[in-house]
Design a protein around this motif. Structure first.
Motif, PDB file in Angstrom:
ATOM      1  N   ASN A  25       7.746   9.962   4.533  1.00 33.76           N
ATOM      2  CA  ASN A  25       8.175   9.214   5.713  1.00 33.76           C
ATOM      3  C   ASN A  25       7.478   7.847   5.772  1.00 33.76           C
ATOM      4  O   ASN A  25       8.091   6.827   6.078  1.00 33.76           O
ATOM      5  CB  ASN A  25       7.874  10.014   6.978  1.00 33.76           C
ATOM      6  N   THR A  26       6.186   7.848   5.445  1.00 36.48           N
ATOM      7  CA  THR A  26       5.417   6.596   5.426  1.00 36.48           C
ATOM      8  C   THR A  26       5.941   5.647   4.346  1.00 36.48           C
ATOM      9  O   THR A  26       6.104   4.449   4.581  1.00 36.48           O
ATOM     10  CB  THR A  26       3.927   6.890   5.178  1.00 36.48           C
ATOM     11  N   MET A  27       6.209   6.179   3.158  1.00 41.03           N
ATOM     12  CA  MET A  27       6.707   5.353   2.050  1.00 41.03           C
ATOM     13  C   MET A  27       8.094   4.805   2.357  1.00 41.03           C
ATOM     14  O   MET A  27       8.397   3.645   2.075  1.00 41.03           O
ATOM     15  CB  MET A  27       6.749   6.174   0.757  1.00 41.03           C
ATOM     16  N   LYS A  28       8.930   5.639   2.963  1.00 42.74           N
ATOM     17  CA  LYS A  28      10.315   5.241   3.232  1.00 42.74           C
ATOM     18  C   LYS A  28      10.394   4.051   4.182  1.00 42.74           C
ATOM     19  O   LYS A  28      11.168   3.110   3.967  1.00 42.74           O
ATOM     20  CB  LYS A  28      11.084   6.434   3.814  1.00 42.74           C
ATOM     21  N   PHE A  29       9.566   4.076   5.219  1.00 41.94           N
ATOM     22  CA  PHE A  29       9.661   3.036   6.244  1.00 41.94           C
ATOM     23  C   PHE A  29       8.605   1.934   6.106  1.00 41.94           C
ATOM     24  O   PHE A  29       8.694   0.911   6.781  1.00 41.94           O
ATOM     25  CB  PHE A  29       9.573   3.672   7.631  1.00 41.94           C
ATOM     26  N   LEU A  35       2.258  17.713   4.162  1.00 39.41           N
ATOM     27  CA  LEU A  35       1.620  16.453   3.767  1.00 39.41           C
ATOM     28  C   LEU A  35       2.575  15.557   2.977  1.00 39.41           C
ATOM     29  O   LEU A  35       2.676  14.349   3.229  1.00 39.41           O
ATOM     30  CB  LEU A  35       0.361  16.744   2.944  1.00 39.41           C
ATOM     31  N   VAL A  36       3.304  16.132   2.024  1.00 40.57           N
ATOM     32  CA  VAL A  36       4.229  15.325   1.210  1.00 40.57           C
ATOM     33  C   VAL A  36       5.403  14.837   2.059  1.00 40.57           C
ATOM     34  O   VAL A  36       5.930  13.733   1.847  1.00 40.57           O
ATOM     35  CB  VAL A  36       4.723  16.113  -0.029  1.00 40.57           C
ATOM     36  N   THR A  37       5.798  15.630   3.056  1.00 43.19           N
ATOM     37  CA  THR A  37       6.864  15.197   3.969  1.00 43.19           C
ATOM     38  C   THR A  37       6.418  13.982   4.779  1.00 43.19           C
ATOM     39  O   THR A  37       7.157  13.008   4.929  1.00 43.19           O
ATOM     40  CB  THR A  37       7.262  16.342   4.919  1.00 43.19           C
ATOM     41  N   ASP A  38       5.198  14.037   5.301  1.00 38.39           N
ATOM     42  CA  ASP A  38       4.642  12.914   6.070  1.00 38.39           C
ATOM     43  C   ASP A  38       4.464  11.689   5.170  1.00 38.39           C
ATOM     44  O   ASP A  38       4.742  10.548   5.567  1.00 38.39           O
ATOM     45  CB  ASP A  38       3.307  13.324   6.687  1.00 38.39           C
ATOM     46  N   THR A  68      11.829   6.252  -3.243  1.00 37.11           N
ATOM     47  CA  THR A  68      11.214   7.385  -3.951  1.00 37.11           C
ATOM     48  C   THR A  68      11.259   8.676  -3.120  1.00 37.11           C
ATOM     49  O   THR A  68      11.435   9.764  -3.675  1.00 37.11           O
ATOM     50  CB  THR A  68       9.763   7.047  -4.358  1.00 37.11           C
ATOM     51  N   PRO A  69      11.164   8.607  -1.785  1.00 28.83           N
ATOM     52  CA  PRO A  69      11.295   9.840  -0.981  1.00 28.83           C
ATOM     53  C   PRO A  69      12.651  10.534  -1.120  1.00 28.83           C
ATOM     54  O   PRO A  69      12.743  11.743  -0.846  1.00 28.83           O
ATOM     55  CB  PRO A  69      11.083   9.329   0.448  1.00 28.83           C
ATOM     56  N   TYR A  70      13.706   9.801  -1.522  1.00 29.92           N
ATOM     57  CA  TYR A  70      15.025  10.431  -1.629  1.00 29.92           C
ATOM     58  C   TYR A  70      15.020  11.585  -2.635  1.00 29.92           C
ATOM     59  O   TYR A  70      15.429  12.697  -2.286  1.00 29.92           O
ATOM     60  CB  TYR A  70      16.082   9.389  -1.999  1.00 29.92           C
ATOM     61  N   THR A 106       0.798  -1.231   0.000  1.00 31.20           N
ATOM     62  CA  THR A 106       0.000   0.000   0.000  1.00 31.20           C
ATOM     63  C   THR A 106       0.829   1.279   0.000  1.00 31.20           C
ATOM     64  O   THR A 106       0.511   2.219  -0.748  1.00 31.20           O
ATOM     65  CB  THR A 106      -0.968  -0.006   1.206  1.00 31.20           C
ATOM     66  N   PRO A 107       1.889   1.386   0.808  1.00 31.65           N
ATOM     67  CA  PRO A 107       2.642   2.658   0.824  1.00 31.65           C
ATOM     68  C   PRO A 107       3.164   3.059  -0.550  1.00 31.65           C
ATOM     69  O   PRO A 107       3.129   4.247  -0.905  1.00 31.65           O
ATOM     70  CB  PRO A 107       3.794   2.356   1.786  1.00 31.65           C
ATOM     71  N   CYS A 108       3.619   2.105  -1.327  1.00 33.26           N
ATOM     72  CA  CYS A 108       4.145   2.398  -2.666  1.00 33.26           C
ATOM     73  C   CYS A 108       3.006   2.631  -3.653  1.00 33.26           C
ATOM     74  O   CYS A 108       2.986   3.628  -4.371  1.00 33.26           O
ATOM     75  CB  CYS A 108       5.034   1.247  -3.112  1.00 33.26           C
TER      76      CYS A 108
END
Length: 518
Positions: A479-483, A473-476, A493-495, A445-447
């Motif tokens: 963070n969700t996608m990264k972890f 919002l995009v920062t949060d 993708t957050p990088y 789901t995160p991806c």
């Protein structure tokens, strides 16, 4: 002595007109009644000089480039078959500054030899590593690779020797070596160059890996967008098999190892090792949960070594020259050499193999020559579409795994894409999210959902709709996608998104429409 003319036949040179140059050279030879041998070598990687034509003379090879079909007649008039001077004259290839400054270990033969001549390969040091490998125990091979400090060149940077030892120590009736040649990152072409310019070094590396781990079967998984690489590798495997380099008795030893070429269907996510395994098994390419690791339960449920092309192609020199020789290059925990691929808006694009430790600024400014447009460099993305954007303030960062990780970046497959000051980093961040949304396998789901929401949030930001709220919002979301993502596609993708936001904040605060109109 029949003159030998070298005209690259690899994809990069072909894209720049090498086939038309070869046709013009053949026509000129026929018209003048000159007998000569044309060798379709690989490129040396200085793509700003391609098509680069070389001729073997009594005093060594002489290069000319970039050659256009319209130059061919005047080249013959100037006596280029004997190294005569011409406006395209470059002199000895290894004296060209871009090439002379390199430390070529893995790419030592690329652009030098006939890619499909096993005799030429052996004459330039090929098969010495494999000969040494068949004379010692598998454990000793693994020990040598481990001591060399070789790490995965595909992006993860995981120690190659540890992966091999895990497979060696795992009991099974069948084991596999899988070469990940699904080179899908933007600005990368090192794998393609090796496969098209020196395919036997990859075959040799895979055979050594097989002997070291007890694997008897190998697969090279090549992306479908690389038809020339597929054709060259298939021919090279057949030649190696007929010569006894592959088969039931590798180089006459009791060791058995054979391999096949497989073509991917074009999914970026299949560059992730477990998705690649699913694709190889004939399934839809989806990421597998870990554990179990592929080293324990990989292809068809058997212990499997999965290594990148450059990782495997680096093994022969280690087995030939020794672990200490290879480890002597590099810095910190990043040992050996790395093929840096310089692309994008850059004056001197190409492949540059060097020991780890050069700074990003040296690579971009000194070697790459800055931007092709002549405008200031604004950002450099390192590590493909999932890599971070580095501003000039970070150009003192040494090119090694730990140094980049410390700056929230990653080396990845060592592709560098240069952008000048006209680049809009908000658009680049949106591209990263859109790329992830398109290429996601959809399993987590995160991806799957996060990337789609990311595009929507960045679109609202571009329209100046509650900008501070969208940035939070995009920062949060990042963070969700990264972890929370199952693999590096969603996790990395957050990088590019966050590095663009952090280093180029002005691009994320568009001028209001009414204010711009005034």
């Amino acid at each position: 002595m029949i003159p030998r003319i070298y005209i690259p036949g690899d994809s990069g040179a072909l894209a720049l007109g090498a086939e038309k140059v070869a046709k013009a050279v053949r026509a000129e030879l026929a018209e003048r009644g000159i007998e000569a041998k044309i060798v379709r070598n690989g490129s040396r990687g200085a793509y700003f000089l391609e098509p680069m034509v070389e001729v073997a003379t009594a005093t060594g090879r002489v290069a000319y480039g970039p050659v256009k079909p319209s130059d061919v007649k005047s080249l013959f008039d100037c006596g280029f078959l004997t190294g005569g001077h011409h406006k395209r004259w470059l002199g000895a290839p290894d004296k060209i500054p871009f090439l002379a400054r390199q430390t070529r270990l893995t790419f030592a033969r690329c652009g030098v030899t006939d890619p499909l001549s096993l005799d030429h390969y052996k004459a330039h040091g090929g098969l010495k590593g494999l000969q040494n490998a068949v004379a010692i125990t598998p454990a000793d091979i693994v020990k040598q690779v481990t001591e060399s400090g070789l790490r995965g060149r595909g992006g993860a940077g995981f120690p190659t020797g540890i992966k091999w030892k895990t497979v060696l120590d795992t009991s099974a009736d069948r084991k596999y070596i899988v070469c990940n040649a699904d080179e899908g990152d933007s600005g990368t072409f090192a794998d393609r160059m090796i496969m098209e310019g020196d395919p036997f070094v990859l075959i040799e590396g895979m055979a050594i890996a097989g002997i070291a781990t007890g694997a008897t079967k190998g697969f090279i998984y090549i992306r479908s967008e690389y038809p020339h690489a597929v054709a060259v590798m298939q021919k090279a495997v057949e030649i190696a098999r007929k010569a006894g380099v592959l088969g039931v008795n590798v180089l006459g030893s009791p060791n058995s190892f054979d391999m096949e070429v497989r073509v991917g269907a074009g999914a970026y996510v299949c560059g992730e090792e477990t998705a690649l395994l699913d694709s190889l098994e004939g399934k839809r390419g989806q990421v597998r949960a870990k554990p179990p690791l592929p080293a324990h339960k990989g292809l068809f449920g058997k212990p499997t070594v999965i290594n990148n092309v450059i990782s495997l192609a680096s093994v022969p020199v280690i087995m030939d020259k020794g672990a200490a020789f290879y480890k002597d290059f590099g810095t910190g925990r990043s040992r050996g050499t790395i093929p840096i691929q310089i692309a994008g808006n850059v004056k001197y694009p190409g492949l540059y193999e060097a020991a780890f430790g050069m700074t990003l600024g040296e690579i971009v400014d000194d070697i790459g020559g800055g931007t092709a447009t002549g405008r200031p460099v604004k950002a450099v993305q390192v590590g493909g579409p999932l890599g971070a954007y580095f501003p000039r303030a970070l150009f003192d960062t040494p090119f090694d795994y730990e140094a980049f990780a410390a700056k929230d970046g990653l080396i990845g497959h060592a592709g560098i894409v240069v952008f000048d000051d006209s680049a809009d980093m908000l658009k680049q961040a949106r591209f990263a999210m859109e790329f992830c949304a398109i290429e996601s396998c959809g399993k987590c789901t995160p991806c799957r959902i996060g990337s789609t929401r990311g595009v929507e949030v960045l679109d609202r930001l571009a329209q100046n709709v509650e900008p501070e709220k969208q940035i939070a919002l995009v920062t949060d979301l990042c963070n969700t996608m990264k972890f929370g993502s199952l693999c590096a596609l969603g996790g990395f993708t957050p990088y590019p998104v966050m590095s663009a936001l952090n280093h180029f904040p002005d691009d994320f605060r568009p001028t209001p429409v009414a204010e711009a109109a005034e």
